[in-house]
Design an enzyme around this catalytic site. Structure first.
Site, PDB file in Angstrom:
ATOM      1  N   ASN A   4       7.225 -26.867  34.525  1.00 60.05           N
ATOM      2  CA  ASN A   4       5.845 -27.361  34.439  1.00 60.05           C
ATOM      3  C   ASN A   4       5.912 -28.768  33.853  1.00 60.05           C
ATOM      4  OD1 ASN A   4       3.174 -27.869  33.942  1.00 60.05           O
ATOM      5  ND2 ASN A   4       2.935 -26.306  32.329  1.00 60.05           N
TER       6      ASN A   4
ATOM      7  N   LYS B 281       3.559 -30.860  33.558  1.00 57.08           N
ATOM      8  CA  LYS B 281       2.296 -31.270  32.899  1.00 57.08           C
ATOM      9  C   LYS B 281       1.926 -32.691  33.371  1.00 57.08           C
ATOM     10  CE  LYS B 281       3.492 -28.117  29.253  1.00 57.08           C
ATOM     11  NZ  LYS B 281       3.346 -27.686  27.868  1.00 57.08           N
TER      12      LYS B 281
ATOM     13  N   HIS C 274      -3.186 -21.693  32.324  1.00 58.77           N
ATOM     14  CA  HIS C 274      -2.197 -22.201  31.363  1.00 58.77           C
ATOM     15  C   HIS C 274      -2.900 -22.438  30.029  1.00 58.77           C
ATOM     16  CE1 HIS C 274       0.438 -25.000  29.283  1.00 58.77           C
ATOM     17  NE2 HIS C 274       1.415 -24.413  29.964  1.00 58.77           N
TER      18      HIS C 274
ATOM     19  N   GLU D 112      -2.961 -24.762  27.984  1.00 56.01           N
ATOM     20  CA  GLU D 112      -3.657 -26.051  27.805  1.00 56.01           C
ATOM     21  C   GLU D 112      -4.972 -26.069  28.579  1.00 56.01           C
ATOM     22  OE1 GLU D 112      -0.171 -28.298  28.818  1.00 56.01           O
ATOM     23  OE2 GLU D 112       0.697 -27.499  26.969  1.00 56.01           O
TER      24      GLU D 112
ATOM     25  N   GLU E  24       3.124 -16.679  27.796  1.00 52.96           N
ATOM     26  CA  GLU E  24       3.426 -17.865  27.002  1.00 52.96           C
ATOM     27  C   GLU E  24       2.642 -17.801  25.698  1.00 52.96           C
ATOM     28  OE1 GLU E  24       4.843 -21.412  29.516  1.00 52.96           O
ATOM     29  OE2 GLU E  24       2.689 -21.383  29.637  1.00 52.96           O
TER      30      GLU E  24
ATOM     31  N   GLY F 210       5.558 -26.017  23.260  1.00 54.78           N
ATOM     32  CA  GLY F 210       5.754 -27.381  22.801  1.00 54.78           C
ATOM     33  C   GLY F 210       6.012 -27.502  21.304  1.00 54.78           C
TER      34      GLY F 210
ATOM     35  N   SER G   4       8.767 -23.283  24.618  1.00 53.54           N
ATOM     36  CA  SER G   4       9.963 -23.881  24.003  1.00 53.54           C
ATOM     37  C   SER G   4      11.277 -23.304  24.539  1.00 53.54           C
ATOM     38  CB  SER G   4       9.892 -23.770  22.477  1.00 53.54           C
ATOM     39  OG  SER G   4       8.812 -24.549  21.978  1.00 53.54           O
TER      40      SER G   4
ATOM     41  N   GLY H 205       8.617 -29.048  28.296  1.00 51.88           N
ATOM     42  CA  GLY H 205       9.369 -30.201  27.815  1.00 51.88           C
ATOM     43  C   GLY H 205      10.799 -30.297  28.335  1.00 51.88           C
TER      44      GLY H 205
HETATM   45  P1  PGA Z   1       7.222 -25.992  26.567  1.00 54.42           P
HETATM   46  O1  PGA Z   1       5.962 -25.730  27.547  1.00 54.42           O
HETATM   47  O2  PGA Z   1       8.441 -25.497  27.285  1.00 54.42           O
HETATM   48  O3  PGA Z   1       7.231 -27.474  26.356  1.00 54.42           O
HETATM   49  O4  PGA Z   1       6.955 -25.225  25.315  1.00 54.42           O
HETATM   50  C1  PGA Z   1       5.872 -24.553  28.300  1.00 54.42           C
HETATM   51  C2  PGA Z   1       4.581 -24.554  29.090  1.00 54.42           C
HETATM   52  O5  PGA Z   1       3.574 -25.057  28.575  1.00 54.42           O
HETATM   53  O6  PGA Z   1       4.515 -24.044  30.225  1.00 54.42           O
END
Ligand code: PGA
Length: 264
Positions: free
Chosen positions: A9, A11, A96, A98, A168, A174, A213, A235
């Site tokens: 992803n 983003k 998601h 976010e 998640e 993140g 993460s 990330g």
């Molecule tokens: P992250 O994000 O690996 O940076 O924690 C995962 C996601 O939001 O799908």
């Protein structure tokens, strides 16, 4: 165990020129592996670019990060499932964290978006996960099940449909904090049971991914946990080196086969 899925992803990172350069490096260094599927969720403006780059690689799919719940109309700034499909997406992220917690999407919105994905012939990857305060209050199961039931509540053909689920935990996204493989597995088991209640035996074929993460250091233990069918990575998917080491993670079956062959 389903064929594992490694989903990236991106983003709001990587425009078309960066996406093209990323894909050229990635494809040169990552030959097809027949035991896993890769999905890229680039920004909307790069769906077509990434799709063009992966032509001929059926092990790699392209998805949209978001769609609107209506099929067309006066919704400035939005894209429909049909538009995402036309650009090359076959999968779409829905709900998601976010979208839920930065943009205020509700369970009702995710239900409408899953239904819109179904109408457009896109496979929704429904994201569910609890916030830290919900986890600390012992509400993980309640939150995840509520989001799961709501997300699939408006599907017309739930019996023949083949969605993907991504667990998640919001506190792990993140932040560098990852759920332990045991914690992830426990919640995945709860999700799998609920999927059985919704679609019966077909639940086993619905992949349940873990996200939050994930990196090259923890992917292997997460992927070897029961009921974890893949990873959704933010990330650590942005850099080709780190992403390639994640998608090359050795799977338990592979390790076992090698041990057997070497007589260990
Ligand atoms: P992250 O994000 O690996 O940076 O924690 C995962 C996601 O939001 O799908």
């Amino acid at each position: 165990m389903n064929h594992p899925i490694f989903a990236a992803n991106w983003k709001m990172n990587h425009g078309p020129s960066e996406a093209r350069a990323f894909m050229k490096t990635f494809l040169t260094q990552y030959p097809r592996h027949y035991d896993r599927t890769i999905i890229f969720f680039p920004p909307t403006a790069c769906i077509e670019t990434v799709d063009r780059e992966v032509e001929g690689r059926s092990d790699i799919l392209v998805g949209a990060q978001n769609i609107h719940w209506e099929d067309q109309g006066a919704f400035t700034g939005e894209i429909s499932g049909q538009i995402a499909r036309d650009a090359g997406a076959t999968v779409v992220l829905v709900g998601h964290s976010e979208r839920r917690h930065v943009f205020g999407e509700t369970d009702e919105d995710t239900a409408k978006k899953c239904a819109a994905a179904e109408r457009a012939g896109l496979r929704p990857m429904l994201c569910v996960g609890e916030k830290l305060e919900e986890r600390e209050a012992g509400k993980t199961e309640e939150v995840v099940l509520r989001q799961l039931r709501a997300g699939f509540s408006k599907l017309a053909q739930i019996d023949s449909f083949n969605p993907i689920v991504a667990y998640e935990p919001v506190w792990a996204i993140g932040t560098g904090r990852t759920a332990t493989a045991d914690d992830a597995s426990a919640t995945h088991g709860v999700i799998r049971e609920e999927l059985k209640a919704i679609v019966g035996d077909r639940a086993r074929a619905i992949p349940v991914l873990y996200g939050g993460s994930v990196n090259s250091g923890n992917a292997s233990s997460l992927l070897s946990a029961p009921d974890v069918d893949g990873v959704l990575v933010g990330g650590a998917s942005l850099d080709t080196g780190s992403w390639i080491s994640i998608v090359r993670t050795r799977l338990t079956a592979e390790i076992a086969a090698e041990e057997l062959a070497s007589g260990e």
